[in-house]
Structure formats: structure tokens, C-alpha cells
Design a protein around this motif. Sequence first.
Motif, PDB file in Angstrom:
ATOM      1  N   ARG A 105     -37.745  22.588  36.443  1.00  0.00           N
ATOM      2  CA  ARG A 105     -38.136  21.601  35.426  1.00  0.00           C
ATOM      3  C   ARG A 105     -39.354  22.091  34.640  1.00  0.00           C
ATOM      4  N   ILE A 106     -40.312  22.679  35.331  1.00  0.00           N
ATOM      5  CA  ILE A 106     -41.506  23.224  34.675  1.00  0.00           C
ATOM      6  C   ILE A 106     -41.107  24.396  33.778  1.00  0.00           C
ATOM      7  N   LEU A 107     -40.326  25.318  34.315  1.00  0.00           N
ATOM      8  CA  LEU A 107     -39.938  26.507  33.559  1.00  0.00           C
ATOM      9  C   LEU A 107     -39.129  26.151  32.316  1.00  0.00           C
ATOM     10  N   ASP A 108     -38.282  25.133  32.420  1.00  0.00           N
ATOM     11  CA  ASP A 108     -37.449  24.733  31.280  1.00  0.00           C
ATOM     12  C   ASP A 108     -38.262  24.142  30.137  1.00  0.00           C
ATOM     13  N   ARG A 109     -39.408  23.554  30.434  1.00  0.00           N
ATOM     14  CA  ARG A 109     -40.195  22.856  29.410  1.00  0.00           C
ATOM     15  C   ARG A 109     -41.445  23.622  28.974  1.00  0.00           C
TER      16      ARG A 109
ATOM     17  N   THR B 168     -43.864  25.997  27.086  1.00  0.00           N
ATOM     18  CA  THR B 168     -43.979  26.588  25.758  1.00  0.00           C
ATOM     19  C   THR B 168     -45.354  27.239  25.635  1.00  0.00           C
ATOM     20  N   PRO B 169     -45.529  28.180  24.706  1.00  0.00           N
ATOM     21  CA  PRO B 169     -46.846  28.809  24.528  1.00  0.00           C
ATOM     22  C   PRO B 169     -47.938  27.756  24.320  1.00  0.00           C
TER      23      PRO B 169
ATOM     24  N   GLN C  31     -44.222  32.819  40.114  1.00  0.00           N
ATOM     25  CA  GLN C  31     -43.126  32.952  39.141  1.00  0.00           C
ATOM     26  C   GLN C  31     -43.672  33.071  37.722  1.00  0.00           C
ATOM     27  N   LEU C  32     -44.641  32.228  37.388  1.00  0.00           N
ATOM     28  CA  LEU C  32     -45.214  32.280  36.045  1.00  0.00           C
ATOM     29  C   LEU C  32     -45.964  33.586  35.814  1.00  0.00           C
TER      30      LEU C  32
ATOM     31  N   TRP D 150     -47.212  34.934  32.196  1.00  0.00           N
ATOM     32  CA  TRP D 150     -48.055  33.828  31.756  1.00  0.00           C
ATOM     33  C   TRP D 150     -49.455  34.042  32.316  1.00  0.00           C
ATOM     34  N   ARG D 151     -50.467  33.561  31.572  1.00  0.00           N
ATOM     35  CA  ARG D 151     -51.860  33.667  31.996  1.00  0.00           C
ATOM     36  C   ARG D 151     -52.371  32.295  32.414  1.00  0.00           C
ATOM     37  N   PHE D 152     -53.381  32.310  33.244  1.00  0.00           N
ATOM     38  CA  PHE D 152     -54.016  31.068  33.696  1.00  0.00           C
ATOM     39  C   PHE D 152     -55.484  31.094  33.321  1.00  0.00           C
TER      40      PHE D 152
END
Length: 51
Positions: free
Chosen positions: A3-7, A9-10, A36-37, A42-44
Motif C-alpha cells: 500500500r505504501i509502495l503503490d502510493r 511519489t517524489p 525496500q525503499l 529512496w532517501r530519508f
Amino acid sequence: MQRILDRLTPGAVILMHDGGGDRSQTVAAVDQVIPQLRADCWRFTLPLARG
């Protein structure tokens, strides 16, 4: 996690809540989502400390 991955966006902010008590499900979710991110490049970032 899907659910997180599907939504995602940058510039997105992922906000996760838990109700207290047994937090094992929250910890398990974070243990899956963050690697996974990162693997998907993806950056945090964290907010700057005040004071």
C-alpha cells in the motif's frame, strides 16, 4: 507494505501511527519498508533539531 509502495511519489512523507501497547507490528512493518525503499534508491531525512 505494498500500500505504501503503490502510493509513494517524489517528495512524499510516510506517516505511520501505532496505538501504543504492543508495538511489534509497527516495528515489523518498519523493518520491511525501510530496506525496500532504500533498495529502490529512496532517501530519508529527519527534521532539523530546534533549540
